[in-house]
Design a protein around this motif. Structure first.
Motif, mmCIF file in Angstrom:
data_model
loop_
_atom_site.group_PDB
_atom_site.id
_atom_site.type_symbol
_atom_site.label_atom_id
_atom_site.label_comp_id
_atom_site.label_asym_id
_atom_site.label_seq_id
_atom_site.Cartn_x
_atom_site.Cartn_y
_atom_site.Cartn_z
ATOM 1 N N ASN A 41 53.397 76.703 3.670
ATOM 2 C CA ASN A 41 54.253 75.990 2.437
ATOM 3 C C ASN A 41 54.194 74.505 2.897
ATOM 4 O OD1 ASN A 41 55.437 77.854 0.324
ATOM 5 N ND2 ASN A 41 55.896 79.009 2.324
ATOM 6 N N LEU A 42 54.592 73.979 4.087
ATOM 7 C CA LEU A 42 54.471 72.708 4.516
ATOM 8 C C LEU A 42 53.052 72.120 4.265
ATOM 9 C CD1 LEU A 42 55.885 70.054 5.702
ATOM 10 C CD2 LEU A 42 55.182 71.091 7.863
ATOM 11 N N GLY A 43 51.998 72.732 4.634
ATOM 12 C CA GLY A 43 50.787 72.323 4.060
ATOM 13 C C GLY A 43 50.446 71.997 2.710
ATOM 14 N N ALA A 44 50.893 73.038 2.222
ATOM 15 C CA ALA A 44 50.787 72.879 0.521
ATOM 16 C C ALA A 44 51.809 71.847 0.008
ATOM 17 C CB ALA A 44 51.255 74.229 -0.073
ATOM 18 N N SER A 45 52.746 71.467 0.196
ATOM 19 C CA SER A 45 53.625 70.502 0.012
ATOM 20 C C SER A 45 53.167 69.056 0.422
ATOM 21 C CB SER A 45 55.069 70.563 0.679
ATOM 22 O OG SER A 45 55.542 71.635 0.298
ATOM 23 N N SER A 219 65.665 70.930 7.609
ATOM 24 C CA SER A 219 65.842 72.293 7.338
ATOM 25 C C SER A 219 65.217 72.777 6.289
ATOM 26 C CB SER A 219 67.447 72.506 7.257
ATOM 27 O OG SER A 219 67.801 71.791 6.415
ATOM 28 N N VAL A 220 65.071 74.373 6.074
ATOM 29 C CA VAL A 220 64.589 74.972 5.100
ATOM 30 C C VAL A 220 65.454 75.918 4.674
ATOM 31 C CG1 VAL A 220 62.747 76.180 3.951
ATOM 32 C CG2 VAL A 220 62.067 74.540 5.275
ATOM 33 N N PRO A 221 66.168 76.141 3.647
ATOM 34 C CA PRO A 221 66.851 77.277 3.304
ATOM 35 C C PRO A 221 66.594 78.745 3.237
ATOM 36 C CG PRO A 221 66.671 76.351 1.371
ATOM 37 C CD PRO A 221 65.898 75.455 2.410
ATOM 38 N N ALA A 222 67.210 79.817 3.439
ATOM 39 C CA ALA A 222 66.604 81.085 3.122
ATOM 40 C C ALA A 222 66.426 81.056 1.710
ATOM 41 C CB ALA A 222 67.713 81.986 3.399
ATOM 42 N N ASP A 223 65.462 81.819 0.931
ATOM 43 C CA ASP A 223 65.211 81.921 -0.593
ATOM 44 C C ASP A 223 64.233 83.002 -0.795
ATOM 45 O OD1 ASP A 223 64.633 81.181 -3.180
ATOM 46 O OD2 ASP A 223 64.414 78.923 -2.686
ATOM 47 N N GLU A 224 64.683 83.675 -1.748
ATOM 48 C CA GLU A 224 63.992 84.919 -2.067
ATOM 49 C C GLU A 224 62.577 84.352 -2.633
ATOM 50 O OE1 GLU A 224 65.184 87.115 -5.672
ATOM 51 O OE2 GLU A 224 66.852 85.365 -5.688
ATOM 52 N N VAL A 236 55.387 78.080 -2.276
ATOM 53 C CA VAL A 236 56.450 78.241 -3.281
ATOM 54 C C VAL A 236 56.500 76.924 -3.980
ATOM 55 C CG1 VAL A 236 58.083 77.057 -1.574
ATOM 56 C CG2 VAL A 236 59.045 78.793 -3.391
ATOM 57 N N VAL A 237 56.215 75.773 -3.467
ATOM 58 C CA VAL A 237 56.107 74.368 -4.055
ATOM 59 C C VAL A 237 55.113 74.693 -5.561
ATOM 60 C CG1 VAL A 237 56.688 72.979 -2.563
ATOM 61 C CG2 VAL A 237 54.406 73.538 -2.690
ATOM 62 N N GLY A 244 64.919 76.256 -4.343
ATOM 63 C CA GLY A 244 65.604 75.470 -3.178
ATOM 64 C C GLY A 244 64.691 75.317 -2.180
ATOM 65 N N ALA A 245 63.694 76.262 -1.888
ATOM 66 C CA ALA A 245 62.810 76.191 -0.864
ATOM 67 C C ALA A 245 61.815 74.927 -1.133
ATOM 68 C CB ALA A 245 62.236 77.378 -0.414
ATOM 69 N N SER A 246 61.358 74.860 -2.222
ATOM 70 C CA SER A 246 60.581 73.964 -2.783
ATOM 71 C C SER A 246 60.991 72.530 -2.786
ATOM 72 C CB SER A 246 60.256 74.072 -4.300
ATOM 73 O OG SER A 246 59.311 75.433 -4.644
ATOM 74 N N VAL A 247 62.320 72.568 -3.002
ATOM 75 C CA VAL A 247 62.830 71.213 -2.832
ATOM 76 C C VAL A 247 62.766 70.943 -1.472
ATOM 77 C CG1 VAL A 247 65.038 69.775 -3.022
ATOM 78 C CG2 VAL A 247 64.359 71.586 -4.945
ATOM 79 N N ALA A 248 63.198 71.612 -0.352
ATOM 80 C CA ALA A 248 63.269 71.423 0.804
ATOM 81 C C ALA A 248 62.143 71.140 1.467
ATOM 82 C CB ALA A 248 63.897 72.401 1.578
ATOM 83 N N PHE A 249 61.013 71.707 1.175
ATOM 84 C CA PHE A 249 59.568 71.383 1.651
ATOM 85 C C PHE A 249 58.790 70.244 1.148
ATOM 86 C CE2 PHE A 249 59.217 75.991 2.660
ATOM 87 C CZ PHE A 249 58.591 76.040 4.123
ATOM 88 N N ARG A 250 59.280 69.888 -0.009
ATOM 89 C CA ARG A 250 58.697 68.532 -0.641
ATOM 90 C C ARG A 250 59.672 67.369 0.066
ATOM 91 N NH1 ARG A 250 58.934 71.144 -5.886
ATOM 92 N NH2 ARG A 250 60.960 70.303 -6.198
ATOM 93 N N ARG A 251 60.727 67.619 0.593
ATOM 94 C CA ARG A 251 61.492 66.601 1.267
ATOM 95 C C ARG A 251 60.979 66.470 2.732
ATOM 96 N NH1 ARG A 251 66.477 68.705 1.443
ATOM 97 N NH2 ARG A 251 67.088 67.897 -0.697
#
Length: 264
Positions: A41-45, A219-224, A236-237, A244-251
């Protein structure tokens, strides 16, 4: 005052050297699958925000990115080092927008030396890219190739007591073998408030007992939606951009792209 000729020569050397890749080695004190999912997810972001990203799966025991994406069955960088195949044969494009290379560790001193050279060539070829290493720090206190020792090192941790204890022990081992230097801390499966508590406690202990400085990488939140995206074989992004996880990964991607860390 520096001479014009010296300044001109120095500028020429920098131009010829070209852009250097940024190498970030990720280690984990979380559940086996957590780091692979986070790195995909970080690589994709990072890729989605316009960065060239290469992920090197240097895991020998854990469930790494290459295995997660199903590109671990063919030859890898070790086979390149043995001159059994070409470098371009082991670089696999992932649908998430980044490239993946599998790196098995060398067994002999000669193989380790050849592997280090092959990795250096890979890194030079990736000039201008962000090189992410899905890594492990061996029980003997080392990485598969020496350049990882001088790379940026980030330890992933969750809010669980066992994970925090293991992360601190890992930071202690790293500092014992690599000397005093900063390490990044990334807290996953946590709210920002929970992540701040984890980071503050680890940072305080590391400063007091190890004389080591830690930096918060966020940080990255727990997210279904993370699990939903994984079942779809997507990041997820991409699949759920408003989660919420997408927002966190973009940040997170923005901070890694600019090399910024902070005290949580």
């Amino acid at each position: 005052m520096a001479s014009f000729d010296f300044d001109q020569a120095e500028g020429l050397r920098r131009m010829l050297a070209g852009p250097k890749p940024r190498i970030v080695t990720f280690l984990s004190a979380t559940a086996q699958d957590d780091k692979g999912a986070m790195l995909v997810n970080l690589g994709a972001s990072l890729a989605q925000s316009g960065n060239d990203v290469l992920i090197v799966d240097a895991c020998e025991h854990d469930y790494g990115v290459a295995q997660r994406l199903g590109v671990d069955r063919g030859p890898g960088l070790l086979e390149v080092a043995r001159q059994e195949c070409a470098l371009n044969q082991v670089i696999h494009p992932a649908p998430q927008g980044f490239s993946v290379v599998k790196m098995r560790p060398g067994r002999t001193a000669d193989e380790r030396r050849r592997l280090a050279k092959a990795f250096d060539v890979l890194v030079k070829q990736a000039a201008g890219s962000i090189v992410i290493v899905d890594g492990e720090f061996s029980d003997e206190g080392g990485f598969p190739v020496p350049i990882m020792e001088s790379s940026e090192i980030v330890v992933q941790v969750s809010t669980g007591a066992t994970s925090i204890t293991n992360a601190y022990a890992l930071v202690k081992r790293l500092s014992q073998h690599l000397g005093r230097r900063p390490f990044g801390i990334l807290v996953t499966g946590a709210t920002e408030a929970e992540a701040k508590v984890v980071y503050d406690n680890m940072s305080s202990a590391a400063t007091r007992y190890l004389a080591v400085t830690l930096s918060s990488m966020g940080s990255v939140p727990a997210d279904e939606y993370l699990q939903r995206a994984a079942r779809l074989g997507r990041a997820v992004v991409d699949a759920f951009p408003l989660a919420g996880a997408s927002v966190a990964f973009r940040r997170l991607a923005g901070r890694f792209a600019t090399g910024v860390s902070r005290a949580a």
